[in-house]
Every structure is written in structure tokens, then in C-alpha cells.
Design an enzyme around this catalytic site. Sequence first.
Site, PDB file in Angstrom:
ATOM      1  N   CYS A  87      -1.536   9.947   0.021  1.00  0.00           N
ATOM      2  CA  CYS A  87      -1.867   8.573  -0.404  1.00  0.00           C
ATOM      3  C   CYS A  87      -2.802   8.042   0.674  1.00  0.00           C
ATOM      4  O   CYS A  87      -2.388   7.319   1.572  1.00  0.00           O
ATOM      5  CB  CYS A  87      -0.614   7.705  -0.478  1.00  0.00           C
TER       6      CYS A  87
ATOM      7  N   CYS B 231       5.161   0.378   4.840  1.00  0.00           N
ATOM      8  CA  CYS B 231       5.025  -0.852   5.642  1.00  0.00           C
ATOM      9  C   CYS B 231       5.981  -1.881   5.039  1.00  0.00           C
ATOM     10  O   CYS B 231       5.618  -3.012   4.800  1.00  0.00           O
ATOM     11  CB  CYS B 231       3.582  -1.335   5.704  1.00  0.00           C
TER      12      CYS B 231
END
Length: 442
Positions: free
Chosen positions: A265, A387
Site C-alpha cells: 500500500c 496511523c
Amino acid sequence: MKAANESHESAAAARAAAALVVVQVLKNGRFLDAALEEARGRLRATDRAIAPLIQELAYGTLRWYHQLIGVANLFATRPFKAKDADIHALLLVGLYQLRHTRVADHAAVDATVSAADILKKSWAKGVLNACLRACLREAERVAQTIAASAELRYSHPAWLIDAISNDYPNAWPRILDANNERPPMTLRVNTTRVTRSDYLAALHAEGIAARTHSGVETALVLEMPVPVERLPGFAEGHASVQDAAAQLAAGFLETQPRQRVLDACAAPGGKAAHILERTPSLAELTALEVDPQRLERLRLNLRRVGVNARLMLADAMNRSSWWDGSAYDRILLDVPCSATGVIRRHPDIKVRRQPHDLPQLRRTQVQILDGVWPCLARGGKLLYVTCSVLNEENEQQMRDFLVRHTDAVAEPLQPGGNAIGYQILPGEDEMDGFYYARLRKR
Ligand SMILES: C[S@@+](CC[C@H](N)C(=O)[O-])C[C@H]1O[C@@H](n2cnc3c(N)ncnc32)[C@H](O)[C@@H]1O
């Protein structure tokens, strides 16, 4: 006199433009950065100087949105019509200045009220003026209202306060406060081109105050953000903008020369670039990205720092569409997530993210994890990254993975404790909120 008029007009123009950016985010679901970029593009050459003020007002208003709405509701006695969303947003921009900036009260009220003319809604000047002045006059009532509600006090949606306080029964107020701070601008020095100390000296020579980050060896923290064009050697790839927590990925992945690495990704490519800067003699780095526009950004970012990767427009979940069957020694999985660890950088997350996004994100993470796991060589390592600060995307996701895949072993990333991964909370050591877990294939 002309100069005074011009600056009054610019002050009002900045408030009007900020209100329109806020409407783009609230009503049209736009990303704050993208809406700001468009607003900058619409500015006349003579108005370019107000771009930083528009950014400050739009960021601040969204950062404090949940609180400002509560304050606005005290004084705006009738709801705004849908077609007057701009005036509603302008009121929030005005309240933001009164509550969270050092703009003199009279100047904030004046410029905000005048902005109604620019939006061609002069009829709204009375209501804006009345609400803003009432907020100043009734400061005690405002303070009590804010103190009585966690949603207003911490300026977060109730569902997110519940989710974070559930996962962090002690630390949640600290996390929410940290989310409302302004993040530092942190750089990653490309140590194939320049040492960190030489780059620090180059920054100082340009009059840019900065210091080394104590925990991350490639990171420099600027005292004040600057446009990237001001950074010495930026176009030549001497430095990149990247939070210190994100700079931990390359080291945690433990890449060695001649290995085959997959970044599943990859865009916009901060971590891929760092891996290649850190280990230039990899056999190969394959970078997958599902979004064509983001793939293009990845290409440009890698080119700027002068590194090469095999880029593929592909869906990591569907390995038959991109995998040639040769196993990878290392896999980086920086999956799409709630981004609840980077709210301080992107305050629009608090209004854009909805609770029903979480089950879908979790499913996507499972599908990507399970999709790429067979591509990892025996003895190889996969670094899972989000995150996010939410347990269900992080530690719980890893626990579930270890149950599904008995050939996976978690390698601790921090000494002590029995956590599978390493959770960094926003603001800790000046870092964004990140989660890392490293899995080895038996
Ligand atoms: C968190 S970002 C990655 C950040 C990147 N690692 C960096 O350091 O710059 C996640 C990226 O994964 C992409 N993505 C989402 N789902 C994907 C999929 N199924 N296959 C490949 N890429 C995907 C998103 O478009 C986004 O660019």
C-alpha cells in the site's frame, strides 16, 4: 487610506475564503487539503498573501469544530438554511478567532461580519455581529457550556471519545488534547545524499530553526513549518517531509541488501523512499497502489529522492492479478485505516470519519493481510502499520491474524510487556499516533 482599505478587504476576503473551504469539507465531504488547494488556486495574484491566513482559519475552525458548533448553538437562535451553510461556517470561523487565536476581538468581529458582503449575503451581517458579540459578552456562560460536555471540551465527536476512552481508560484526555495541538513539521534526511548534521547546518544557514529528533536518527524537527520550496536541496531529494513515527517503519522492517521487498500500500511513497534510501542495494522493491492518481504521486516522490522501485497499479487483496509467484523477504503493509493517530495533522478526520467506517476498514485490513501473507517467504517478515490509535485496527487485528495464521509469529518491537505490537500515541516524543507490529513466517 487606500492601504488601510486594502488590508481590511483582504482580512474579510480571508474569512470568506476560509468559510467556503469549511463548507467544502462539511457539506461536500472534501479533504481539507484538497479544498484549500482549490481555494489557493482561485486567489487573484494580488491576494496570494492571504493564503496562509486562509489555511490557519480553515484548519483551526475544523480543529475546534465540535466545540464551536456548541457555542454557536447558544447564540444562533434559528437554524441556518441549507443554502446558507457558508454563513454558518463563517460564524464558526469568527468564533474560532475569538476563542483560539490572538486576533484582537474587534478586528475578528469586524473582518468576519464584512466577509458576509464578499459572500453576497449582506443580510447576514446583523446575525453574525450579534452572535459574535454575545459570545464575547457572555464568556462565563460559554465557559460553563464547554466545561459541561466532553464533546465540546475536547472538540471531538462523541462516538470517537467513546472509542478512545474505551481503549485508553486513563490516557484518553491526553490523547484528545494532543489531537488538538498543532503538529511539528518533521523532515527525513536522505542520508545517501547528506548527513543529518550537515543538513541541520544547511537549514540553519537558511535561517530555518530546527533540531535533531532524539529517538529517530534520520529526523529533524523544525521550530516553525516552512513551505518545502524553502528547504535547501528539496528538489534534489536531500530531505522529505515525514513525521518521526513514520520514519520508524524502514528500521522496523530490517531490510538487508539483495532482499526482495513488497510495499503493498505504497502511495504517496514516504516509507518506500525511506526503505530505498536506507537499503539502496535491495534486489527489488515492488510498490503496489490501487489508486492511479496516488500512484502518480508515488512515482514523482520516488523520482525526486532519486530511488527506483517497480511500481504497479494493483489491488493488494487480489494477488493473482499482480504476483508472479516469487516470494518476498520483507513485506510492508501500511494499510488504509481510521487515521485517528494523525488527527492533529488532519483535523477534518474528526468530521469526515463516521463510526460505521470502522467495520469496513477492519474488513479491508483483514483482506489485505490475508491476501499478501502467502507472498512472504519462510523466515520472511511482514511489518503491519496503521496511523490509528484504535485497538480493533491494531492489537486486536493482530491477535485475530495470529489465530487465523498459525505459521505467523509476532516479534516484539519494544522491550517488556506482552503486547504484540508497538502503539505510539499522538504527541509522544513529538510523534504522530502510529501502530507497528512485525510478524515472522515460521
Ligand atoms: C496509509 S496509505 C500508505 C502510505 C505510504 N505507505 C507512505 O508511507 O507514504 C495507504 C495507501 O494504500 C492504498 N490502498 C488502499 N487499499 C489498497 C489495496 N487494496 N491495494 C493497494 N493499495 C491500496 C491507498 O490508496 C493509500 O495510498
